[in-house]
Write a protein that holds these residues in place. Structure first.
Motif, PDB file in Angstrom:
ATOM      1  N   GLU A 289       0.839  -1.204   0.000  1.00  0.00           N
ATOM      2  CA  GLU A 289       0.000   0.000   0.000  1.00  0.00           C
ATOM      3  C   GLU A 289       0.877   1.259   0.000  1.00  0.00           C
ATOM      4  O   GLU A 289       0.631   2.194  -0.764  1.00  0.00           O
ATOM      5  CB  GLU A 289      -0.889  -0.036   1.243  1.00  0.00           C
ATOM      6  CG  GLU A 289      -1.812   1.133   1.415  1.00  0.00           C
ATOM      7  CD  GLU A 289      -2.599   1.023   2.717  1.00  0.00           C
ATOM      8  OE1 GLU A 289      -2.721   2.070   3.393  1.00  0.00           O
ATOM      9  OE2 GLU A 289      -3.072  -0.076   3.053  1.00  0.00           O
TER      10      GLU A 289
ATOM     11  N   GLN B  73       1.005   3.945  -3.064  1.00  0.00           N
ATOM     12  CA  GLN B  73       0.590   5.324  -2.794  1.00  0.00           C
ATOM     13  C   GLN B  73       1.721   6.311  -3.052  1.00  0.00           C
ATOM     14  O   GLN B  73       1.520   7.353  -3.674  1.00  0.00           O
ATOM     15  CB  GLN B  73       0.099   5.468  -1.351  1.00  0.00           C
ATOM     16  CG  GLN B  73      -1.255   4.869  -1.118  1.00  0.00           C
ATOM     17  CD  GLN B  73      -1.705   5.032   0.332  1.00  0.00           C
ATOM     18  OE1 GLN B  73      -0.979   5.538   1.182  1.00  0.00           O
ATOM     19  NE2 GLN B  73      -2.916   4.582   0.612  1.00  0.00           N
ATOM     20  N   TYR B  74       2.912   5.990  -2.584  1.00  0.00           N
ATOM     21  CA  TYR B  74       4.051   6.884  -2.764  1.00  0.00           C
ATOM     22  C   TYR B  74       4.351   7.109  -4.245  1.00  0.00           C
ATOM     23  O   TYR B  74       4.496   8.246  -4.694  1.00  0.00           O
ATOM     24  CB  TYR B  74       5.285   6.303  -2.060  1.00  0.00           C
ATOM     25  CG  TYR B  74       6.526   7.145  -2.228  1.00  0.00           C
ATOM     26  CD1 TYR B  74       6.757   8.229  -1.393  1.00  0.00           C
ATOM     27  CD2 TYR B  74       7.460   6.872  -3.224  1.00  0.00           C
ATOM     28  CE1 TYR B  74       7.889   9.018  -1.534  1.00  0.00           C
ATOM     29  CE2 TYR B  74       8.592   7.653  -3.376  1.00  0.00           C
ATOM     30  CZ  TYR B  74       8.804   8.725  -2.530  1.00  0.00           C
ATOM     31  OH  TYR B  74       9.919   9.499  -2.688  1.00  0.00           O
TER      32      TYR B  74
ATOM     33  N   THR C 196       2.395   6.595  -6.814  1.00  0.00           N
ATOM     34  CA  THR C 196       1.268   7.235  -7.486  1.00  0.00           C
ATOM     35  C   THR C 196       1.298   8.735  -7.229  1.00  0.00           C
ATOM     36  O   THR C 196       1.190   9.537  -8.160  1.00  0.00           O
ATOM     37  CB  THR C 196      -0.069   6.635  -7.011  1.00  0.00           C
ATOM     38  OG1 THR C 196      -0.071   5.236  -7.273  1.00  0.00           O
ATOM     39  CG2 THR C 196      -1.248   7.287  -7.712  1.00  0.00           C
ATOM     40  N   ILE C 197       1.459   9.126  -5.972  1.00  0.00           N
ATOM     41  CA  ILE C 197       1.477  10.549  -5.613  1.00  0.00           C
ATOM     42  C   ILE C 197       2.669  11.256  -6.253  1.00  0.00           C
ATOM     43  O   ILE C 197       2.539  12.363  -6.771  1.00  0.00           O
ATOM     44  CB  ILE C 197       1.492  10.722  -4.079  1.00  0.00           C
ATOM     45  CG1 ILE C 197       0.133  10.317  -3.505  1.00  0.00           C
ATOM     46  CG2 ILE C 197       1.834  12.154  -3.680  1.00  0.00           C
ATOM     47  CD1 ILE C 197       0.116  10.158  -1.994  1.00  0.00           C
TER      48      ILE C 197
ATOM     49  N   TRP D 120       0.707   1.230 -10.846  1.00  0.00           N
ATOM     50  CA  TRP D 120      -0.273   1.969 -10.042  1.00  0.00           C
ATOM     51  C   TRP D 120      -1.592   1.222 -10.068  1.00  0.00           C
ATOM     52  O   TRP D 120      -2.285   1.114  -9.077  1.00  0.00           O
ATOM     53  CB  TRP D 120      -0.526   3.354 -10.603  1.00  0.00           C
ATOM     54  CG  TRP D 120       0.623   4.283 -10.668  1.00  0.00           C
ATOM     55  CD1 TRP D 120       1.853   4.134 -10.075  1.00  0.00           C
ATOM     56  CD2 TRP D 120       0.657   5.513 -11.367  1.00  0.00           C
ATOM     57  NE1 TRP D 120       2.624   5.212 -10.373  1.00  0.00           N
ATOM     58  CE2 TRP D 120       1.921   6.081 -11.163  1.00  0.00           C
ATOM     59  CE3 TRP D 120      -0.274   6.192 -12.144  1.00  0.00           C
ATOM     60  CZ2 TRP D 120       2.277   7.300 -11.707  1.00  0.00           C
ATOM     61  CZ3 TRP D 120       0.083   7.394 -12.677  1.00  0.00           C
ATOM     62  CH2 TRP D 120       1.347   7.952 -12.457  1.00  0.00           C
TER      63      TRP D 120
ATOM     64  N   SER E   2      -6.829   7.867 -13.694  1.00  0.00           N
ATOM     65  CA  SER E   2      -5.832   6.912 -13.200  1.00  0.00           C
ATOM     66  C   SER E   2      -4.742   6.615 -14.225  1.00  0.00           C
ATOM     67  O   SER E   2      -3.656   6.193 -13.866  1.00  0.00           O
ATOM     68  CB  SER E   2      -6.509   5.608 -12.796  1.00  0.00           C
ATOM     69  OG  SER E   2      -7.069   4.965 -13.923  1.00  0.00           O
TER      70      SER E   2
END
Length: 172
Positions: A29, A33-34, A36-37, A94, A134
């Motif tokens: 997770e 998240q890292y 993707t951001i 992602w 996305s």
């Protein structure tokens, strides 16, 4: 970073199976998240990843723990080795190609691109109409894999352009 990132035992993969599974799930997770951001979608240099060292608590993952985490990420379908022999570079997914295909097709429907004109790979990757989607900025190889899924399902046709970014897509 999430609160668990500052928990010192998080940086040592635990031997108790239930704890290890939860820990690996949290690492997956966190990595997704890292990346993707940060919009870092193409590769992860495994041993240079900033997530492996938490300066605040002075904890660093061992090479063995990194290997376990990365193999779990690959097994979960959220990553794939680019260099399968040395296993130092991993493509972060992602979203899985099947998920991206669904997202792209839903976008095509909602944006009126079904049975409309032809859009380009560039427009799907970086166009104004895909802002916040996305698949915006996604690795081109992954974008093409998602489009191939749609083409195999009869939901689009891919046309060759003069350059790869000019390849066209017609949705049905």
């Amino acid at each position: 970073y999430p609160e668990f990132y500052s928990f010192p035992p998080f940086f040592t993969i635990q031997p108790v199976e239930a704890t290890k599974e939860k820990q690996l799930s949290l690492w997956n997770e966190l990595i997704i998240q890292y990346y993707t951001i940060q919009k870092l979608n193409k590769i992860l240099i495994v041993h240079e990843c900033p997530l492996w060292y938490n300066k605040k608590i002075q904890r660093k993952l061992s090479t063995e723990s990194i290997d376990i985490i990365m193999e779990n990420l690959i097994k979960s379908g959220r990553g794939e080795w680019i260099d399968t022999e040395s296993k130092t570079t991993c493509r972060i997914l992602w979203r899985k190609p099947e998920e991206l295909a669904t997202d792209i097709y839903e976008w095509a429907i909602s944006s009126g691109n079904i049975s409309g004109g032809i859009c380009t790979i560039y427009e799907l990757h970086s166009g104004e109409d895909v802002h916040g989607m996305s698949f915006q900025g996604i690795d081109e190889d992954l974008l093409r894999r998602a489009l191939t899924i749609l083409e195999d399902d009869g939901k689009c046709t891919i046309f060759k352009g003069e350059t790869s970014s000019e390849d066209g897509i017609k949705f049905y």
